[in-house]
Design a protein around this motif. Structure first.
Motif, short mmCIF file in Angstrom:
data_model
loop_
_atom_site.label_atom_id
_atom_site.label_comp_id
_atom_site.label_asym_id
_atom_site.label_seq_id
_atom_site.Cartn_x
_atom_site.Cartn_y
_atom_site.Cartn_z
N ILE A 149 0.84 -1.20 0.00
CA ILE A 149 0.00 0.00 0.00
C ILE A 149 0.87 1.25 0.00
O ILE A 149 0.66 2.19 -0.79
CB ILE A 149 -0.95 0.00 1.21
N GLU A 150 1.86 1.29 0.87
CA GLU A 150 2.71 2.47 1.02
C GLU A 150 3.45 2.81 -0.26
O GLU A 150 3.64 3.99 -0.59
CB GLU A 150 3.70 2.25 2.16
N TYR A 151 3.83 1.78 -1.03
CA TYR A 151 4.65 2.03 -2.22
C TYR A 151 3.87 1.89 -3.54
O TYR A 151 4.46 1.71 -4.59
CB TYR A 151 5.87 1.12 -2.20
N GLY A 152 2.55 1.96 -3.46
CA GLY A 152 1.75 2.07 -4.67
C GLY A 152 1.56 0.80 -5.46
O GLY A 152 1.24 0.86 -6.65
N LEU A 153 1.73 -0.36 -4.79
CA LEU A 153 1.52 -1.62 -5.50
C LEU A 153 0.10 -2.15 -5.34
O LEU A 153 -0.27 -3.12 -6.00
CB LEU A 153 2.53 -2.66 -4.99
N ARG A 154 -0.67 -1.51 -4.48
CA ARG A 154 -2.08 -1.85 -4.33
C ARG A 154 -2.79 -0.67 -3.66
O ARG A 154 -2.15 0.20 -3.07
CB ARG A 154 -2.29 -3.12 -3.53
N HIS A 155 -4.12 -0.67 -3.76
CA HIS A 155 -4.91 0.38 -3.12
C HIS A 155 -5.04 0.10 -1.63
O HIS A 155 -4.80 -1.03 -1.16
CB HIS A 155 -6.30 0.43 -3.76
N ASP A 156 -5.43 1.13 -0.90
CA ASP A 156 -5.76 0.95 0.51
C ASP A 156 -7.22 0.53 0.59
O ASP A 156 -8.03 0.84 -0.28
CB ASP A 156 -5.54 2.26 1.27
N ILE A 157 -7.58 -0.16 1.65
CA ILE A 157 -8.94 -0.66 1.79
C ILE A 157 -9.96 0.48 1.88
O ILE A 157 -11.14 0.31 1.57
CB ILE A 157 -9.05 -1.58 3.04
N LEU A 216 2.22 -6.80 -18.16
CA LEU A 216 3.26 -7.42 -17.33
C LEU A 216 4.49 -6.52 -17.25
O LEU A 216 5.14 -6.45 -16.19
CB LEU A 216 3.62 -8.80 -17.89
N ASN A 217 4.80 -5.82 -18.34
CA ASN A 217 5.89 -4.84 -18.28
C ASN A 217 5.54 -3.71 -17.32
O ASN A 217 6.40 -3.20 -16.58
CB ASN A 217 6.17 -4.26 -19.67
N HIS A 218 4.26 -3.30 -17.32
CA HIS A 218 3.81 -2.24 -16.42
C HIS A 218 3.97 -2.65 -14.97
O HIS A 218 4.48 -1.88 -14.13
CB HIS A 218 2.34 -1.92 -16.73
N LEU A 219 3.56 -3.88 -14.64
CA LEU A 219 3.72 -4.36 -13.27
C LEU A 219 5.19 -4.50 -12.91
O LEU A 219 5.60 -4.13 -11.80
CB LEU A 219 3.01 -5.71 -13.10
N ASP A 220 5.99 -5.02 -13.82
CA ASP A 220 7.42 -5.17 -13.58
C ASP A 220 8.06 -3.81 -13.27
O ASP A 220 8.87 -3.68 -12.34
CB ASP A 220 8.08 -5.80 -14.81
N GLU A 221 7.68 -2.79 -14.05
CA GLU A 221 8.23 -1.45 -13.84
C GLU A 221 7.80 -0.88 -12.49
O GLU A 221 8.61 -0.28 -11.77
CB GLU A 221 7.78 -0.53 -14.97
N ALA A 226 9.13 0.65 -7.03
CA ALA A 226 8.76 0.54 -5.62
C ALA A 226 9.89 -0.08 -4.81
O ALA A 226 10.22 0.40 -3.71
CB ALA A 226 7.49 -0.29 -5.47
N GLU A 227 10.49 -1.13 -5.33
CA GLU A 227 11.57 -1.81 -4.61
C GLU A 227 12.80 -0.92 -4.48
O GLU A 227 13.52 -0.98 -3.47
CB GLU A 227 11.90 -3.12 -5.30
N TRP A 228 13.04 -0.07 -5.46
CA TRP A 228 14.17 0.85 -5.36
C TRP A 228 13.94 1.87 -4.25
O TRP A 228 14.83 2.17 -3.45
CB TRP A 228 14.41 1.55 -6.70
N ARG A 229 12.68 2.38 -4.17
CA ARG A 229 12.36 3.32 -3.12
C ARG A 229 12.37 2.64 -1.74
O ARG A 229 12.79 3.24 -0.74
CB ARG A 229 11.00 3.97 -3.39
N ASP A 235 13.30 0.02 3.76
CA ASP A 235 12.10 -0.81 3.92
C ASP A 235 12.11 -2.08 3.07
O ASP A 235 11.10 -2.78 3.00
CB ASP A 235 10.84 0.00 3.53
N TYR A 236 13.22 -2.36 2.43
CA TYR A 236 13.25 -3.51 1.51
C TYR A 236 13.55 -4.78 2.30
O TYR A 236 14.69 -5.11 2.60
CB TYR A 236 14.31 -3.30 0.44
N ARG A 237 12.48 -5.46 2.68
CA ARG A 237 12.61 -6.69 3.48
C ARG A 237 11.68 -7.76 2.91
O ARG A 237 10.72 -8.19 3.58
CB ARG A 237 12.30 -6.41 4.95
N PRO A 238 11.91 -8.21 1.69
CA PRO A 238 10.99 -9.17 1.06
C PRO A 238 11.16 -10.58 1.61
O PRO A 238 12.22 -10.95 2.10
CB PRO A 238 11.40 -9.12 -0.41
N ASN A 239 10.09 -11.33 1.53
CA ASN A 239 10.15 -12.77 1.77
C ASN A 239 10.55 -13.40 0.44
O ASN A 239 9.77 -13.41 -0.51
CB ASN A 239 8.78 -13.29 2.23
#
Length: 265
Positions: A149-157, A216-221, A226-229, A235-239
């Protein structure tokens, strides 16, 4: 060589070129034991696998006989090709069909060759897209809901307008791939997202590929930015675990449910 036979070969070659393969006519190929003259020689690569196909173009009035099949089998073996095709305008004798049965020699009319090889190419392309969706989905879910949510990969509820959510894009891509595997065109590509790419329907395989590439290119970008930010902000702590081969992906389950493909328990 008659003009009709020459044109027949060229039509076969052009078909494979249209599928993205390398193809040439009247090729001389060195085998283990000797050189062979091949009507149409095809090379291609799918998912890291090199494939070589040999095509004999029989623009004859008579049906192909058993000895032509046995001759091509020997050539395929000597060259180490993956598959051999005999394309006949007049058909095949019973002995030829029996000699090709359960071998890597395929007997086709011209129309059958076009249809079957196009289906093979399309199925391999769709398999590659599915693997790309798998990779993107593992990457997407590797981040926590708060982070997405914070990095724009999905909407907030609490949002009333759904600008973007990777879950819907991935679900739509999966359902589109499933529909294409069933050749169920036109394919509905509608999404509630305000940030989306391409048309709302795909009437053909090429249109679907264009849509998949755009989205898919749009999502990849978006993921990359987001991951760079995340990295810059600490905050980059992925599983980093991958979904196991025997397990279903979340959006795969959702796509099957949308299409009524879930198995009854």
């Amino acid at each position: 060589m008659s003009e009709e036979w020459f044109q027949f070969q060229e039509r076969i070659k052009d078909h494979f070129l249209s599928l993205g393969a390398e193809a040439r006519t009247n090729a001389r190929i060195q085998g283990v034991r000797t050189c062979h003259d091949i009507d149409v020689y095809v090379q291609t690569r799918y998912l890291g696998e090199n494939l070589v196909w040999l095509i004999e173009a029989k623009f004859w009035k008579a049906k192909v006989k058993k000895n032509q099949v046995l001759a091509l089998r020997a050539i395929v073996e000597d060259i180490g090709a993956d598959r051999g095709f005999i394309v006949s305008m007049a058909g095949f004798q019973k002995g030829a069909i029996e000699a090709a049965n359960k071998t890597n020699i395929k007997l086709k009319t011209f129309d059958e060759l076009l249809s079957d090889t196009r289906e093979f190419a399309e199925s391999e392309i769709l398999r590659a897209y599915r693997e790309r969706v798998n990779l993107l989905e593992d990457r997407y879910w590797s981040h926590s809901k708060r982070t997405r949510i914070e990095y724009g990969l999905r909407h907030d509820i609490i949002d009333t307008v759904f600008t973007f959510t990777g879950q819907e894009l991935l679900t739509t891509a999966r359902s589109a791939i499933m529909a294409a595997e069933d050749r169920d065109y036109p394919i509905d590509l509608q999404m509630v997202l305000t940030e989306r790419k391409g048309e709302a329907t795909a009437d053909s395989f090429q249109q679907l590929c264009n849509w998949l590439n755009l989205n898919l290119n749009h999502l990849d970008e978006r993921l990359l930015n987001a991951e760079w930010r995340m990295h810059e902000n600490g905050d980059y702590r992925p599983n980093t675990g991958r979904t196991r081969a025997r397990d279903s992906y979340i959006t795969e389950f959702m796509a099957k449910a949308m299409m009524g493909k879930l198995e009854e328990k």
